[in-house]
Design a protein around this motif. Structure first.
Motif, PDB file in Angstrom:
ATOM      1  N   ALA A   8       0.834  -1.208   0.000  1.00 30.82           N
ATOM      2  CA  ALA A   8       0.000   0.000   0.000  1.00 30.82           C
ATOM      3  C   ALA A   8       0.868   1.256   0.000  1.00 30.82           C
ATOM      4  O   ALA A   8       0.565   2.228  -0.698  1.00 30.82           O
ATOM      5  N   GLU A   9       1.961   1.246   0.768  1.00 29.06           N
ATOM      6  CA  GLU A   9       2.860   2.401   0.791  1.00 29.06           C
ATOM      7  C   GLU A   9       3.539   2.588  -0.568  1.00 29.06           C
ATOM      8  O   GLU A   9       3.654   3.712  -1.060  1.00 29.06           O
ATOM      9  N   LEU A  10       4.006   1.486  -1.144  1.00 30.60           N
ATOM     10  CA  LEU A  10       4.655   1.576  -2.456  1.00 30.60           C
ATOM     11  C   LEU A  10       3.681   2.107  -3.505  1.00 30.60           C
ATOM     12  O   LEU A  10       4.028   2.952  -4.325  1.00 30.60           O
ATOM     13  N   ARG A  11       2.460   1.611  -3.472  1.00 29.76           N
ATOM     14  CA  ARG A  11       1.451   2.056  -4.436  1.00 29.76           C
ATOM     15  C   ARG A  11       1.121   3.539  -4.223  1.00 29.76           C
ATOM     16  O   ARG A  11       0.952   4.286  -5.183  1.00 29.76           O
ATOM     17  N   ALA A  18       0.869   5.764 -13.148  1.00 25.02           N
ATOM     18  CA  ALA A  18       1.434   4.440 -12.859  1.00 25.02           C
ATOM     19  C   ALA A  18       0.402   3.567 -12.148  1.00 25.02           C
ATOM     20  O   ALA A  18       0.297   2.366 -12.421  1.00 25.02           O
ATOM     21  N   GLN A  19      -0.376   4.156 -11.242  1.00 22.64           N
ATOM     22  CA  GLN A  19      -1.420   3.399 -10.551  1.00 22.64           C
ATOM     23  C   GLN A  19      -2.462   2.895 -11.546  1.00 22.64           C
ATOM     24  O   GLN A  19      -2.938   1.763 -11.443  1.00 22.64           O
ATOM     25  N   LYS A  20      -2.821   3.728 -12.530  1.00 23.70           N
ATOM     26  CA  LYS A  20      -3.775   3.310 -13.565  1.00 23.70           C
ATOM     27  C   LYS A  20      -3.203   2.159 -14.391  1.00 23.70           C
ATOM     28  O   LYS A  20      -3.916   1.215 -14.720  1.00 23.70           O
ATOM     29  N   GLN A  21      -1.917   2.235 -14.716  1.00 28.44           N
ATOM     30  CA  GLN A  21      -1.281   1.166 -15.496  1.00 28.44           C
ATOM     31  C   GLN A  21      -1.293  -0.151 -14.729  1.00 28.44           C
ATOM     32  O   GLN A  21      -1.534  -1.209 -15.305  1.00 28.44           O
ATOM     33  N   VAL A  22      -1.047  -0.087 -13.427  1.00 31.45           N
ATOM     34  CA  VAL A  22      -1.071  -1.296 -12.599  1.00 31.45           C
ATOM     35  C   VAL A  22      -2.487  -1.857 -12.562  1.00 31.45           C
ATOM     36  O   VAL A  22      -2.694  -3.067 -12.660  1.00 31.45           O
ATOM     37  N   ALA A  41       3.555  -8.067 -14.075  1.00 37.13           N
ATOM     38  CA  ALA A  41       2.260  -7.490 -14.450  1.00 37.13           C
ATOM     39  C   ALA A  41       1.793  -6.476 -13.417  1.00 37.13           C
ATOM     40  O   ALA A  41       1.107  -5.500 -13.757  1.00 37.13           O
ATOM     41  N   MET A  42       2.193  -6.680 -12.170  1.00 32.57           N
ATOM     42  CA  MET A  42       1.829  -5.749 -11.107  1.00 32.57           C
ATOM     43  C   MET A  42       2.811  -4.578 -11.021  1.00 32.57           C
ATOM     44  O   MET A  42       2.725  -3.752 -10.131  1.00 32.57           O
ATOM     45  N   LYS A  43       3.759  -4.539 -11.960  1.00 27.82           N
ATOM     46  CA  LYS A  43       4.754  -3.458 -12.046  1.00 27.82           C
ATOM     47  C   LYS A  43       5.609  -3.360 -10.785  1.00 27.82           C
ATOM     48  O   LYS A  43       5.906  -2.282 -10.298  1.00 27.82           O
ATOM     49  N   LEU A  44       5.993  -4.523 -10.250  1.00 33.83           N
ATOM     50  CA  LEU A  44       6.848  -4.570  -9.066  1.00 33.83           C
ATOM     51  C   LEU A  44       8.192  -5.177  -9.441  1.00 33.83           C
ATOM     52  O   LEU A  44       8.255  -6.129 -10.215  1.00 33.83           O
TER      53      LEU A  44
END
Length: 112
Positions: A8-11, A18-22, A41-44
């Motif tokens: 949650a902190e990273l997001r 970037a949040q929309k892309q995830v 896929a989760m961009k991590l």
């Protein structure tokens, strides 16, 4: 090791774009993917996931390559990416969600 951060902190630190892309990536997850594909896929990155799991990046790499692991390890890995692990048994055209694995964490008082 660097500071630890929850998913949650990273997001929260991500730009709205970037949040929309995830979000788009998570909606388009294929039916079958290996753990590394899900993480990408989760961009991590492996390092970001390692920080959340409080392990080294090498441990994340090893987990992603394993063919066999404890259900609890898989659950922690999936939850660190913001997901929830469900175990389902399929019998022909009938599926049964196995709840005893999730019950274990609740009985032990472990936060999910």
């Amino acid at each position: 090791m660097a500071g630890r951060h929850s998913f949650a902190e990273l997001r929260a630190r991500m730009t709205s774009e970037a949040q929309k892309q995830v979000e788009i990536a998570s909606l388009s997850l294929e039916e079958e993917m290996d753990l590394a594909e899900v993480r990408r896929a989760m961009k991590l990155s492996q390092d970001e996931l390692a920080q959340t799991l409080q392990v080294g990046q090498g441990s994340v790499a090893k987990i992603e390559k394993r063919a066999d692991m404890y259900v609890s390890t898989l659950r922690r890995f999936i939850e660190a990416m913001g997901g929830e692990l469900e175990i389902t048994a399929k019998f022909g055209g009938h599926s049964v969600k196995i709840k005893s694995f999730s019950d274990l964490s609740e009985k032990r008082g472990i936060e999910r």
